[in-house]
Design a protein around this motif. Structure first.
Motif, PDB file in Angstrom:
ATOM      1  N   PHE A 204       0.829  -1.204   0.000  1.00 21.42           N
ATOM      2  CA  PHE A 204       0.000   0.000   0.000  1.00 21.42           C
ATOM      3  C   PHE A 204       0.865   1.256   0.000  1.00 21.42           C
ATOM      4  O   PHE A 204       0.609   2.205  -0.747  1.00 21.42           O
ATOM      5  N   ASN A 205       1.904   1.273   0.833  1.00 17.79           N
ATOM      6  CA  ASN A 205       2.799   2.437   0.902  1.00 17.79           C
ATOM      7  C   ASN A 205       3.596   2.633  -0.380  1.00 17.79           C
ATOM      8  O   ASN A 205       3.842   3.766  -0.797  1.00 17.79           O
ATOM      9  N   VAL A 207       2.618   1.634  -3.449  1.00 19.91           N
ATOM     10  CA  VAL A 207       1.676   2.101  -4.469  1.00 19.91           C
ATOM     11  C   VAL A 207       1.381   3.583  -4.284  1.00 19.91           C
ATOM     12  O   VAL A 207       1.325   4.366  -5.238  1.00 19.91           O
ATOM     13  N   LYS A 208       1.193   3.976  -3.021  1.00 21.06           N
ATOM     14  CA  LYS A 208       0.924   5.393  -2.722  1.00 21.06           C
ATOM     15  C   LYS A 208       2.108   6.269  -3.113  1.00 21.06           C
ATOM     16  O   LYS A 208       1.935   7.406  -3.590  1.00 21.06           O
ATOM     17  N   TYR A 209       3.335   5.730  -2.940  1.00 21.51           N
ATOM     18  CA  TYR A 209       4.535   6.503  -3.293  1.00 21.51           C
ATOM     19  C   TYR A 209       4.662   6.664  -4.807  1.00 21.51           C
ATOM     20  O   TYR A 209       4.961   7.760  -5.302  1.00 21.51           O
TER      21      TYR A 209
END
Length: 211
Positions: A204-205, A207-209
């Protein structure tokens, strides 16, 4: 205060970071149930040996990592791969341990448990960004400086805090031998679930980055 505060915050950070069920403390509990308290503590010593260097490296390079975000991203990418592999292993391939034979605890060498503790701790990359963040945060409040004495006391605080929680896990589960069968039969699923959650959180982190 120059010595006490870094030690205190290191100890507190370790307790907060280690007390939730994780790969190392659950494995220590598993070793305690299967091989006994002594070998579980040898496992813990191996884990603490690596944690010491992980924490020291985190503190030394805290400022550098803060200025180079790509290093944190690289660690997350490596961690994602490792935890996906561990999740698949524990949920699909790991065998249930057998504690019905007394000789099982005798066969396992203390040396092997020490190196297993080192290995489990070494593949856990999360303490590095965690202690980088902690050291930078307390430094921003002026209670920690990147100098030899505060750095060493902070590291020893982390090691002592981690050992306290690991010991509590070992002792707590060692005293629950009456419920050991249920715990051991579901241990691999518990560890696999935790690594799976960590893998999803890491993904998740990332992908968010990137997006």
């Amino acid at each position: 205060m120059r010595v006490f505060l870094p030690f205190f915050f290191g100890y507190l950070a370790a307790v907060v970071g280690v007390i939730p069920p994780g790969l190392i403390n659950l494995t220590a509990a598993k070793v305690s149930l299967v091989d006994g308290k002594k070998r579980a503590m040898v496992f813990v010593l191996g884990a603490l040996f690596v944690i010491f260097f992980q924490t020291y490296i985190s503190v030394i390079f805290a400022q550098y990592i803060d200025l180079h975000n790509e290093v944190v991203i690289l660690l997350r990418e490596i961690g994602l791969i490792i935890f996906i592999v561990l999740t698949i292993y524990f949920l699909k391939f790991a065998k249930k341990p057998n504690i019905s034979h007394e000789e099982h605890a005798v066969v396992k060498s203390k040396r092997s448990r020490f190196f297993v503790g080192m290995f489990i701790s070494a593949i856990n990359f999360f303490p590095i960004p965690y202690y980088v963040l902690i050291s930078m945060t307390i430094a921003s409040y002026g209670v920690f400086t990147f100098q030899t004495i505060p750095e060493c006391t902070f590291v020893f605080g982390v090691v002592l805090g981690s050992s306290t929680i690991f010991y509590l896990y070992v002792v707590f589960f060692n005293k629950m031998k009456s419920k050991a069968d249920y715990f051991i039969n579901n241990m691999n699923k518990m560890i696999g679930t935790i690594t799976g959650i960590v893998a999803l959180f890491t993904l998740f982190n990332l992908v968010k980055y990137y997006f």
